[in-house]
Write a protein that holds these residues in place. Structure first.
Motif, mmCIF file in Angstrom:
data_model
loop_
_atom_site.group_PDB
_atom_site.id
_atom_site.type_symbol
_atom_site.label_atom_id
_atom_site.label_comp_id
_atom_site.label_asym_id
_atom_site.label_seq_id
_atom_site.Cartn_x
_atom_site.Cartn_y
_atom_site.Cartn_z
ATOM 1 N N GLU A 56 8.266 3.069 11.801
ATOM 2 C CA GLU A 56 7.165 2.410 11.097
ATOM 3 C C GLU A 56 5.880 2.511 11.916
ATOM 4 O O GLU A 56 4.806 2.795 11.374
ATOM 5 C CB GLU A 56 7.521 0.947 10.828
ATOM 6 C CG GLU A 56 6.471 0.211 10.030
ATOM 7 C CD GLU A 56 6.852 -1.216 9.705
ATOM 8 O OE1 GLU A 56 5.952 -1.958 9.269
ATOM 9 O OE2 GLU A 56 8.028 -1.610 9.891
ATOM 10 N N GLN A 60 5.931 6.628 9.667
ATOM 11 C CA GLN A 60 7.000 7.226 8.869
ATOM 12 C C GLN A 60 7.682 6.121 8.061
ATOM 13 O O GLN A 60 8.797 5.695 8.351
ATOM 14 C CB GLN A 60 7.985 7.940 9.787
ATOM 15 C CG GLN A 60 7.344 9.060 10.584
ATOM 16 C CD GLN A 60 8.239 9.555 11.706
ATOM 17 O OE1 GLN A 60 8.979 8.801 12.319
ATOM 18 N NE2 GLN A 60 8.142 10.856 12.000
ATOM 19 N N ASP A 62 8.886 5.855 4.955
ATOM 20 C CA ASP A 62 10.123 6.107 4.215
ATOM 21 C C ASP A 62 11.334 6.049 5.150
ATOM 22 O O ASP A 62 12.361 5.461 4.810
ATOM 23 C CB ASP A 62 10.076 7.453 3.495
ATOM 24 C CG ASP A 62 9.097 7.461 2.334
ATOM 25 O OD1 ASP A 62 8.774 6.368 1.815
ATOM 26 O OD2 ASP A 62 8.647 8.556 1.943
ATOM 27 N N SER A 63 11.202 6.639 6.328
ATOM 28 C CA SER A 63 12.291 6.600 7.310
ATOM 29 C C SER A 63 12.540 5.174 7.780
ATOM 30 O O SER A 63 13.689 4.763 7.969
ATOM 31 C CB SER A 63 11.975 7.484 8.513
ATOM 32 O OG SER A 63 11.932 8.838 8.120
ATOM 33 N N LYS A 65 12.013 2.444 6.088
ATOM 34 C CA LYS A 65 12.675 1.698 5.008
ATOM 35 C C LYS A 65 14.173 1.988 4.986
ATOM 36 O O LYS A 65 14.988 1.069 4.867
ATOM 37 C CB LYS A 65 12.040 2.040 3.664
ATOM 38 C CG LYS A 65 12.606 1.222 2.526
ATOM 39 C CD LYS A 65 11.848 1.478 1.234
ATOM 40 C CE LYS A 65 12.371 0.589 0.124
ATOM 41 N NZ LYS A 65 11.591 0.751 -1.113
ATOM 42 N N THR A 92 3.401 -1.631 2.397
ATOM 43 C CA THR A 92 3.350 -0.599 1.362
ATOM 44 C C THR A 92 2.890 -1.139 0.006
ATOM 45 O O THR A 92 2.869 -0.406 -0.977
ATOM 46 C CB THR A 92 4.720 0.094 1.197
ATOM 47 O OG1 THR A 92 5.703 -0.878 0.821
ATOM 48 C CG2 THR A 92 5.120 0.810 2.477
#
Length: 187
Positions: A56, A60, A62-63, A65, A92
């Protein structure tokens, strides 16, 4: 047991990917349902969560999450996993889900001041000042001299037009604030 120890060592060094791999290997080999297995699951969850924080910070999202969701899957009863996911959802723009995540965090640890603070901030983002005040009052009951709790409560009271009532919390904030840069992100 060596894999378990390696998981701990790598976690201490904040090498969360290899820490998670070591815990996973241990869990594949250790079939006993005992306190050691529980500790390894907690370690694996922390490895996922730590990796999520790292990714985070690198943007990144998405990674991050996926890592937080994996942490929750391994240990759904760890409040910090839900707190971290709430922070990501807030970042987000998934504000409704952030509220759910922070509430889950609080339900698992009703003394976690940061969860109250971030839930209140999220309510303020949604223009739900009365809900924010309610959350901040709960945090205040737990930590009446906590500077960030008082700061947020004071701001929410001012936003609701309760200027007189806001003076007390803001005075407590000023009296207890030590300028710790680690707390700046709260406001």
């Amino acid at each position: 047991e060596g894999w378990f120890n390696l998981g701990n060592i790598y976690a201490e060094q904040k090498e969360f990917v290899v820490s998670g791999e070591a815990y996973t290997r241990f869990l594949e080999l250790w079939q006993k349902e005992d306190s050691v297995r529980v500790s390894a699951l907690e370690g694996l969850s922390q490895a996922y969560s730590g990796y999520g924080v790292q990714t985070e910070r690198r943007g990144q999202l998405d990674s991050a999450k996926v890592a937080y969701q994996n942490a929750i899957q391994v240990n759904p009863n760890e409040h910090l996993n839900w707190f971290n996911l709430g922070n990501l959802h807030r970042k987000t723009g998934d504000i409704q889900q952030a509220v759910v995540d922070y509430q889950r965090s609080i339900s698992l640890n009703n003394a976690h001041i940061d969860s109250y603070a971030n839930l209140g901030i999220t309510f303020r983002d949604m223009n739900r000042n009365e809900d924010a005040i309610r959350v901040y009052r709960k945090a205040f009951a737990l930590a009446p001299s906590h500077p960030i709790v008082n700061y947020n409560l004071g701001l929410a009271l001012m936003a609701s037009g309760n200027w007189g009532e806001a003076e007390g919390p803001l005075a407590t904030f000023r009296a207890n604030w030590e300028g710790d840069p680690g707390l700046i992100h709260f406001y």
